[in-house]
Design a protein around this motif. Structure first.
Motif, mmCIF file in Angstrom:
data_model
loop_
_atom_site.group_PDB
_atom_site.id
_atom_site.type_symbol
_atom_site.label_atom_id
_atom_site.label_comp_id
_atom_site.label_asym_id
_atom_site.label_seq_id
_atom_site.Cartn_x
_atom_site.Cartn_y
_atom_site.Cartn_z
ATOM 1 N N ALA A 7 -8.502 38.685 -47.149
ATOM 2 C CA ALA A 7 -8.670 38.485 -45.702
ATOM 3 C C ALA A 7 -7.374 38.715 -44.947
ATOM 4 O O ALA A 7 -6.344 38.138 -45.266
ATOM 5 C CB ALA A 7 -9.161 37.064 -45.443
ATOM 6 N N ASP A 8 -7.468 39.584 -43.929
ATOM 7 C CA ASP A 8 -6.367 39.698 -42.961
ATOM 8 C C ASP A 8 -6.905 39.108 -41.654
ATOM 9 O O ASP A 8 -8.055 38.638 -41.595
ATOM 10 C CB ASP A 8 -5.920 41.162 -42.815
ATOM 11 C CG ASP A 8 -4.460 41.259 -42.347
ATOM 12 O OD1 ASP A 8 -3.885 40.244 -41.949
ATOM 13 O OD2 ASP A 8 -3.908 42.378 -42.365
ATOM 14 N N LEU A 9 -6.127 39.128 -40.602
ATOM 15 C CA LEU A 9 -6.539 38.382 -39.410
ATOM 16 C C LEU A 9 -6.839 39.256 -38.188
ATOM 17 O O LEU A 9 -7.756 38.973 -37.428
ATOM 18 C CB LEU A 9 -5.430 37.368 -39.066
ATOM 19 C CG LEU A 9 -5.787 36.256 -38.100
ATOM 20 C CD1 LEU A 9 -6.908 35.367 -38.647
ATOM 21 C CD2 LEU A 9 -4.563 35.388 -37.809
ATOM 22 N N GLU A 10 -6.058 40.320 -38.006
ATOM 23 C CA GLU A 10 -6.134 41.080 -36.752
ATOM 24 C C GLU A 10 -7.518 41.697 -36.517
ATOM 25 O O GLU A 10 -7.930 41.874 -35.373
ATOM 26 C CB GLU A 10 -5.065 42.184 -36.740
ATOM 27 C CG GLU A 10 -3.641 41.677 -36.601
ATOM 28 C CD GLU A 10 -3.024 41.200 -37.907
ATOM 29 O OE1 GLU A 10 -3.720 41.207 -38.947
ATOM 30 O OE2 GLU A 10 -1.841 40.811 -37.890
ATOM 31 N N GLY A 11 -8.215 42.032 -37.590
ATOM 32 C CA GLY A 11 -9.480 42.751 -37.432
ATOM 33 C C GLY A 11 -10.719 41.889 -37.581
ATOM 34 O O GLY A 11 -11.795 42.398 -37.896
ATOM 35 N N ASP A 58 -5.794 35.207 -48.972
ATOM 36 C CA ASP A 58 -5.320 35.458 -47.617
ATOM 37 C C ASP A 58 -4.128 36.421 -47.657
ATOM 38 O O ASP A 58 -3.099 36.116 -48.267
ATOM 39 C CB ASP A 58 -4.915 34.094 -47.024
ATOM 40 C CG ASP A 58 -4.368 34.194 -45.604
ATOM 41 O OD1 ASP A 58 -4.399 35.293 -45.016
ATOM 42 O OD2 ASP A 58 -3.900 33.161 -45.095
ATOM 43 N N TRP A 59 -4.279 37.547 -47.013
ATOM 44 C CA TRP A 59 -3.194 38.534 -46.968
ATOM 45 C C TRP A 59 -2.240 38.232 -45.807
ATOM 46 O O TRP A 59 -1.070 38.583 -45.835
ATOM 47 C CB TRP A 59 -3.813 39.930 -46.817
ATOM 48 C CG TRP A 59 -2.864 41.041 -46.461
ATOM 49 C CD1 TRP A 59 -2.559 41.490 -45.204
ATOM 50 C CD2 TRP A 59 -2.091 41.845 -47.362
ATOM 51 N NE1 TRP A 59 -1.664 42.520 -45.281
ATOM 52 C CE2 TRP A 59 -1.360 42.764 -46.589
ATOM 53 C CE3 TRP A 59 -1.965 41.885 -48.755
ATOM 54 C CZ2 TRP A 59 -0.498 43.719 -47.143
ATOM 55 C CZ3 TRP A 59 -1.108 42.828 -49.318
ATOM 56 C CH2 TRP A 59 -0.383 43.724 -48.524
ATOM 57 N N HIS A 60 -2.737 37.568 -44.773
ATOM 58 C CA HIS A 60 -1.989 37.460 -43.505
ATOM 59 C C HIS A 60 -0.744 36.583 -43.636
ATOM 60 O O HIS A 60 0.371 37.086 -43.551
ATOM 61 C CB HIS A 60 -2.918 36.955 -42.406
ATOM 62 C CG HIS A 60 -2.327 37.038 -41.040
ATOM 63 N ND1 HIS A 60 -2.135 38.233 -40.387
ATOM 64 C CD2 HIS A 60 -1.866 36.090 -40.205
ATOM 65 C CE1 HIS A 60 -1.585 38.001 -39.208
ATOM 66 N NE2 HIS A 60 -1.411 36.709 -39.075
ATOM 67 N N ALA A 102 -9.330 43.718 -41.256
ATOM 68 C CA ALA A 102 -8.289 44.743 -41.411
ATOM 69 C C ALA A 102 -7.885 45.382 -40.080
ATOM 70 O O ALA A 102 -8.649 45.394 -39.107
ATOM 71 C CB ALA A 102 -8.793 45.828 -42.365
ATOM 72 N N HIS A 103 -6.674 45.934 -40.067
ATOM 73 C CA HIS A 103 -6.166 46.698 -38.922
ATOM 74 C C HIS A 103 -5.603 48.011 -39.447
ATOM 75 O O HIS A 103 -5.328 48.143 -40.649
ATOM 76 C CB HIS A 103 -5.078 45.910 -38.190
ATOM 77 C CG HIS A 103 -3.985 45.450 -39.104
ATOM 78 N ND1 HIS A 103 -2.938 46.265 -39.475
ATOM 79 C CD2 HIS A 103 -3.814 44.279 -39.771
ATOM 80 C CE1 HIS A 103 -2.162 45.602 -40.314
ATOM 81 N NE2 HIS A 103 -2.663 44.402 -40.524
ATOM 82 N N ALA A 104 -5.398 48.938 -38.542
ATOM 83 C CA ALA A 104 -4.898 50.263 -38.935
ATOM 84 C C ALA A 104 -3.389 50.226 -39.193
ATOM 85 O O ALA A 104 -2.704 49.275 -38.817
ATOM 86 C CB ALA A 104 -5.216 51.272 -37.841
ATOM 87 N N ALA A 114 -2.033 47.650 -34.460
ATOM 88 C CA ALA A 114 -1.738 48.534 -35.600
ATOM 89 C C ALA A 114 -0.298 48.303 -36.050
ATOM 90 O O ALA A 114 0.624 48.324 -35.239
ATOM 91 C CB ALA A 114 -1.931 49.983 -35.180
ATOM 92 N N HIS A 115 -0.132 48.032 -37.332
ATOM 93 C CA HIS A 115 1.212 47.832 -37.893
ATOM 94 C C HIS A 115 1.106 47.923 -39.411
ATOM 95 O O HIS A 115 0.005 47.947 -39.960
ATOM 96 C CB HIS A 115 1.796 46.469 -37.479
ATOM 97 C CG HIS A 115 1.113 45.294 -38.115
ATOM 98 N ND1 HIS A 115 -0.074 44.777 -37.635
ATOM 99 C CD2 HIS A 115 1.424 44.556 -39.211
ATOM 100 C CE1 HIS A 115 -0.444 43.755 -38.392
ATOM 101 N NE2 HIS A 115 0.439 43.608 -39.366
ATOM 102 N N THR A 116 2.254 47.938 -40.059
ATOM 103 C CA THR A 116 2.271 47.898 -41.519
ATOM 104 C C THR A 116 3.239 46.807 -41.961
ATOM 105 O O THR A 116 4.430 46.868 -41.625
ATOM 106 C CB THR A 116 2.679 49.274 -42.087
ATOM 107 O OG1 THR A 116 1.753 50.255 -41.585
ATOM 108 C CG2 THR A 116 2.650 49.275 -43.612
ATOM 109 N N GLY A 133 -0.867 52.327 -44.740
ATOM 110 C CA GLY A 133 -0.885 51.018 -44.098
ATOM 111 C C GLY A 133 -1.325 49.967 -45.103
ATOM 112 O O GLY A 133 -1.288 50.181 -46.321
ATOM 113 N N GLU A 134 -1.747 48.836 -44.574
ATOM 114 C CA GLU A 134 -2.076 47.723 -45.467
ATOM 115 C C GLU A 134 -3.366 47.952 -46.245
ATOM 116 O O GLU A 134 -3.493 47.500 -47.388
ATOM 117 C CB GLU A 134 -2.135 46.427 -44.659
ATOM 118 C CG GLU A 134 -0.759 46.076 -44.107
ATOM 119 C CD GLU A 134 -0.771 44.906 -43.140
ATOM 120 O OE1 GLU A 134 -1.713 44.089 -43.173
ATOM 121 O OE2 GLU A 134 0.163 44.820 -42.330
ATOM 122 N N ILE A 135 -4.324 48.660 -45.652
ATOM 123 C CA ILE A 135 -5.563 48.955 -46.393
ATOM 124 C C ILE A 135 -5.194 49.792 -47.617
ATOM 125 O O ILE A 135 -5.660 49.547 -48.731
ATOM 126 C CB ILE A 135 -6.590 49.712 -45.510
ATOM 127 C CG1 ILE A 135 -6.986 48.870 -44.293
ATOM 128 C CG2 ILE A 135 -7.826 50.103 -46.319
ATOM 129 C CD1 ILE A 135 -7.763 49.646 -43.231
#
Ligand SMILES: [Zn+2]
Length: 260
Positions: A7-11, A58-60, A102-104, A114-116, A133-135
């Motif tokens: 799980a990430d948070l931005e998306g 949790d990835w965030h 997820a985010h780009a 969008a960030h890495t 990126g993170e994906i």
């Protein structure tokens, strides 16, 4: 069938303003609830589709983004930040992985936040000269232990990026970035129904999914926004070499090395 949800948070669903992601904001507790609801929806779909075990991490930040008290009791939750626990968690033997929220990657047009890896410090991240990126990072790590990505949920730009890492990755766009810090939302309940149904479909296609395979050794490059950020990263990771004022590089001999 064992499924891991990262799980990430931005998306996540229902969050369209950057301010709602700030830990000290009034909105943040609700943002964390929303993340947990997306997680539960994805897990419920996985079970419905035939998963016998679902784990999540949790990835965030690895701290308080996931409201563990709200989590579906069938989910096995691994505490800690996934970038630090990945090797241990992924040794659990998963048949497939989901990335939710997820985010780009950094520098993506219409990418909401969008960030890495690090919004402030990192400009771009490259593996063998190709931006990732993170994906992509998660796909490489999971792929390193033979686990394919099956589902990615997030903003539209993240969903456009995801298919680079597998032919049959299901995607769910829950928002569309109109500016870096503002997204138009799919109604939250509708988004969550789609996350659940896409999770069912994702696990049903597991036999066709291929893990993403990074050819090793690979050259890892991080371009930072300032030279002092470069120095900070060099101090943390002795394997890195400075190649320019704002650029560090190293050779990855195993997939875990990409977590510089
Ligand atoms: Zn992220």
């Amino acid at each position: 069938m064992n499924i891991l949800i990262i799980a990430d948070l931005e998306g996540i669903s229902g969050v369209g303003r950057a301010g709602e992601l700030v830990g000290s904001s009034e909105a943040f507790p609700q943002t964390c609830e929303r993340l947990t609801k997306d997680l539960n929806g994805a897990a419920d779909g996985a079970f419905e589709g035939g998963a016998t075990r679902v784990a999540a991490c949790d990835w965030h930040t690895g701290e308080r983004d996931v409201r563990t008290e709200m989590l579906d009791s069938r989910i096995e939750f691994h505490p800690g930040r996934f970038s630090e626990t990945a090797r241990t968690v992924l040794s659990g033997g998963y048949d497939g992985a989901f990335v939710i929220g997820a985010h780009a990657m950094a520098g993506t047009v219409h990418g909401f936040i969008a960030h890495t890896r690090n919004v402030r410090e990192w400009h771009d991240f490259y593996i063998d000269g190709k931006r990732h990126g993170e994906i992509g990072i998660i796909a490489v790590l999971a792929g390193g232990v033979g686990t394919p990505l099956l589902l990615v949920t997030g903003d539209e730009a993240a969903c456009t990026e995801a298919p680079r890492y597998g032919d049959c990755i299901e995607t769910v766009a829950v928002k569309r970035g109109v500016r870096w810090d503002h997204a138009e939302l799919v109604p939250e309940d509708e988004a969550r129904v789609t996350i659940r149904s896409s999770a069912i479909r994702a696990v049903s296609r597991i036999d066709m999914a291929q893990p993403y395979a990074l050819q090793l050794p690979a050259k890892i490059t991080v371009e930072l926004n300032r030279s002092d950020y470069c120095e900070k990263l060099l101090a943390r990771n002795p394997k890195l070499e400075r190649v320019a004022a704002r650029e560090v590089s190293m050779t990855a001999h195993e997939v875990w090395d990409i977590l510089v």
